[in-house]
Design a protein around this motif. Structure first.
Motif, mmCIF file in Angstrom:
data_model
loop_
_atom_site.group_PDB
_atom_site.id
_atom_site.type_symbol
_atom_site.label_atom_id
_atom_site.label_comp_id
_atom_site.label_asym_id
_atom_site.label_seq_id
_atom_site.Cartn_x
_atom_site.Cartn_y
_atom_site.Cartn_z
ATOM 1 N N LEU A 8 49.972 -24.811 -23.066
ATOM 2 C CA LEU A 8 49.532 -24.496 -24.426
ATOM 3 C C LEU A 8 48.604 -23.285 -24.431
ATOM 4 C CD1 LEU A 8 49.540 -25.211 -27.414
ATOM 5 C CD2 LEU A 8 47.677 -26.833 -26.979
ATOM 6 N N VAL A 9 47.679 -23.243 -23.502
ATOM 7 C CA VAL A 9 46.808 -22.068 -23.396
ATOM 8 C C VAL A 9 47.646 -20.810 -23.181
ATOM 9 C CG1 VAL A 9 45.003 -20.950 -22.020
ATOM 10 C CG2 VAL A 9 44.831 -23.392 -22.547
ATOM 11 N N GLU A 10 48.637 -20.895 -22.304
ATOM 12 C CA GLU A 10 49.488 -19.735 -22.023
ATOM 13 C C GLU A 10 50.243 -19.276 -23.271
ATOM 14 O OE1 GLU A 10 49.442 -18.024 -19.322
ATOM 15 O OE2 GLU A 10 48.186 -19.384 -18.160
ATOM 16 N N GLN A 11 50.671 -20.231 -24.107
ATOM 17 C CA GLN A 11 51.366 -19.873 -25.345
ATOM 18 C C GLN A 11 50.460 -19.045 -26.261
ATOM 19 O OE1 GLN A 11 54.625 -20.499 -26.361
ATOM 20 N NE2 GLN A 11 54.993 -21.230 -24.280
ATOM 21 N N PHE A 12 49.205 -19.436 -26.360
ATOM 22 C CA PHE A 12 48.272 -18.699 -27.208
ATOM 23 C C PHE A 12 47.936 -17.331 -26.608
ATOM 24 C CE2 PHE A 12 47.221 -22.921 -29.047
ATOM 25 C CZ PHE A 12 47.437 -22.585 -30.374
ATOM 26 N N LEU A 13 47.789 -17.284 -25.296
ATOM 27 C CA LEU A 13 47.494 -15.999 -24.664
ATOM 28 C C LEU A 13 48.656 -15.026 -24.843
ATOM 29 C CD1 LEU A 13 45.698 -17.046 -21.349
ATOM 30 C CD2 LEU A 13 44.720 -16.535 -23.599
ATOM 31 N N ALA A 14 49.871 -15.537 -24.768
ATOM 32 C CA ALA A 14 51.045 -14.689 -24.985
ATOM 33 C C ALA A 14 51.071 -14.139 -26.399
ATOM 34 C CB ALA A 14 52.323 -15.474 -24.694
ATOM 35 N N ALA A 15 50.510 -14.908 -27.333
ATOM 36 C CA ALA A 15 50.458 -14.480 -28.736
ATOM 37 C C ALA A 15 49.183 -13.695 -29.056
ATOM 38 C CB ALA A 15 50.557 -15.701 -29.651
ATOM 39 N N ARG A 16 48.350 -13.440 -28.022
ATOM 40 C CA ARG A 16 47.087 -12.709 -28.181
ATOM 41 C C ARG A 16 46.144 -13.421 -29.148
ATOM 42 N NH1 ARG A 16 45.803 -9.956 -24.244
ATOM 43 N NH2 ARG A 16 44.350 -8.737 -25.525
ATOM 44 N N LYS A 17 46.118 -14.742 -29.052
ATOM 45 C CA LYS A 17 45.241 -15.563 -29.881
ATOM 46 C C LYS A 17 44.095 -16.079 -29.025
ATOM 47 C CE LYS A 17 44.229 -18.757 -33.205
ATOM 48 N NZ LYS A 17 43.768 -18.508 -34.566
ATOM 49 N N GLU A 18 42.874 -15.940 -29.520
ATOM 50 C CA GLU A 18 41.714 -16.405 -28.760
ATOM 51 C C GLU A 18 41.661 -17.923 -28.710
ATOM 52 O OE1 GLU A 18 37.833 -14.365 -29.036
ATOM 53 O OE2 GLU A 18 38.744 -13.252 -30.678
ATOM 54 N N VAL A 19 41.287 -18.443 -27.547
ATOM 55 C CA VAL A 19 41.149 -19.888 -27.393
ATOM 56 C C VAL A 19 39.797 -20.210 -26.770
ATOM 57 C CG1 VAL A 19 43.618 -20.345 -27.167
ATOM 58 C CG2 VAL A 19 42.266 -19.894 -25.110
ATOM 59 N N LYS A 20 39.330 -21.399 -27.100
ATOM 60 C CA LYS A 20 38.125 -21.955 -26.500
ATOM 61 C C LYS A 20 38.546 -23.279 -25.889
ATOM 62 C CE LYS A 20 34.228 -21.437 -28.703
ATOM 63 N NZ LYS A 20 33.052 -21.566 -29.619
ATOM 64 N N ILE A 21 38.235 -23.491 -24.614
ATOM 65 C CA ILE A 21 38.679 -24.710 -23.958
ATOM 66 C C ILE A 21 37.478 -25.477 -23.403
ATOM 67 C CG2 ILE A 21 40.912 -23.685 -23.375
ATOM 68 C CD1 ILE A 21 39.959 -23.431 -20.472
ATOM 69 N N ILE A 22 37.582 -26.797 -23.475
ATOM 70 C CA ILE A 22 36.581 -27.681 -22.872
ATOM 71 C C ILE A 22 37.247 -28.353 -21.679
ATOM 72 C CG2 ILE A 22 35.063 -29.662 -23.201
ATOM 73 C CD1 ILE A 22 35.065 -29.053 -26.199
ATOM 74 N N VAL A 23 36.708 -28.119 -20.493
ATOM 75 C CA VAL A 23 37.278 -28.711 -19.283
ATOM 76 C C VAL A 23 36.158 -29.318 -18.442
ATOM 77 C CG1 VAL A 23 39.308 -27.208 -19.171
ATOM 78 C CG2 VAL A 23 37.184 -26.484 -18.067
ATOM 79 N N ARG A 24 36.508 -30.351 -17.692
ATOM 80 C CA ARG A 24 35.546 -30.966 -16.788
ATOM 81 C C ARG A 24 35.092 -29.935 -15.743
ATOM 82 N NH1 ARG A 24 39.808 -34.085 -16.647
ATOM 83 N NH2 ARG A 24 40.179 -33.583 -14.445
ATOM 84 N N PRO A 25 33.863 -30.061 -15.267
ATOM 85 C CA PRO A 25 33.374 -29.119 -14.250
ATOM 86 C C PRO A 25 34.258 -29.085 -13.003
ATOM 87 C CG PRO A 25 31.545 -30.388 -15.156
ATOM 88 C CD PRO A 25 32.796 -30.991 -15.724
ATOM 89 N N LEU A 80 40.397 -24.277 -30.604
ATOM 90 C CA LEU A 80 39.803 -25.128 -29.575
ATOM 91 C C LEU A 80 40.894 -26.007 -28.977
ATOM 92 C CD1 LEU A 80 37.174 -26.263 -28.184
ATOM 93 C CD2 LEU A 80 37.323 -28.116 -29.858
ATOM 94 N N ILE A 81 41.010 -25.987 -27.648
ATOM 95 C CA ILE A 81 41.983 -26.821 -26.950
ATOM 96 C C ILE A 81 41.238 -27.763 -26.019
ATOM 97 C CG2 ILE A 81 43.970 -26.872 -25.394
ATOM 98 C CD1 ILE A 81 44.653 -24.042 -26.331
ATOM 99 N N VAL A 82 41.463 -29.066 -26.181
ATOM 100 C CA VAL A 82 40.932 -30.042 -25.232
ATOM 101 C C VAL A 82 42.109 -30.615 -24.443
ATOM 102 C CG1 VAL A 82 38.865 -30.580 -26.563
ATOM 103 C CG2 VAL A 82 40.959 -31.859 -27.012
#
Length: 240
Positions: A17-34, A5-7
């Protein structure tokens, strides 16, 4: 596969940070404002689960449901560098989010301790160890704490992990990453890590690129040996 989970994912460091996880093929869940602006391709990426909402308005039960399939957590939350962002509400955006997530983790009672990485600031001392700073710097930091609310927020966020979670919590292990003056770079470069600042954050600041902060935060979660080296600490990161 469990997720991270990334906030604060819509911020400059958070996007890296999200890009780092995607490059490593790691699933992420993100909470972002609408209203947050995020890369369009995230919406089509099977590794990214996007939750729209204001974390400052979420309750523990809601967060508990969100994190049910997460085994690691990262916060890049910060205040926008606008008048409203610095002086408006929520004043304790980062500290309240850290407490909310930790309370939800505790309620979830995971079988194994989860990892929590907090992006903090070199302007915040690690009071678990003796970090000597000059009287002049103490005065300046005290003034910043009094006049600029995000400083106090960052300190309270780290203090929650350092004091409330501590080193003995069976559910949560943590690291608070402290960059110096943040700059933008397009790619990861060499950087150095230190248990404490090696220069004055006020009178002789160093530089840390946001992408290097993101790289280190991701590696802490992905690399158990690196995690074991730094868990329960507040490492300082500088560009070489």
């Amino acid at each position: 596969m469990m997720k991270t989970l990334i906030v604060g994912a819509s911020g400059t460091t958070g996007k890296h940070l999200v890009e780092q996880f995607l490059a490593a093929r790691k699933e992420v869940k993100i909470i972002v404002r609408p209203t947050a602006k995020i890369p369009e391709f995230w919406h089509q990426n099977e590794l990214v689960q996007i939750i729209h909402g204001n974390i400052s308005e979420m309750k523990v039960d809601e967060m508990n449901e969100i994190i049910s399939d997460c085994d690691s957590f990262a916060s890049c939350l910060g205040h926008n560098l606008t008048f409203k962002g610095i002086f408006g509400k929520p004043r304790k955006l980062v500290a309240d989010a850290v407490q909310l997530i930790c309370d939800a983790i505790s309620k979830n009672n995971p079988e194994q301790a989860v990892k929590f990485v907090l992006m903090n600031t070199v302007g915040n001392q690690n009071r678990d160890i003796n970090e000597p700073i000059s009287t002049a710097q103490k005065i300046v930091i005290a003034l910043i704490r009094l006049l600029v609310p995000p400083q106090a927020d960052n300190e309270k966020a780290a203090d929650f992990l350092r004091i409330k979670v501590d080193q003995k919590d069976s559910n949560i292990e943590w690291v608070a990453v402290r960059p110096d003056a943040l700059i933008n770079e397009k790619s990861v470069t060499d950087y150095s890590l230190h248990p404490s600042p090696i220069r004055s954050a006020i009178f002789n600041p160093g530089e840390t690129s946001r992408i290097n902060v993101a790289h280190f935060m991701a590696q802490l979660i992905l690399d158990d040996d690196l995690w074991n080296e730094w868990k329960g600490q507040m490492p300082v990161i500088y560009n070489e």
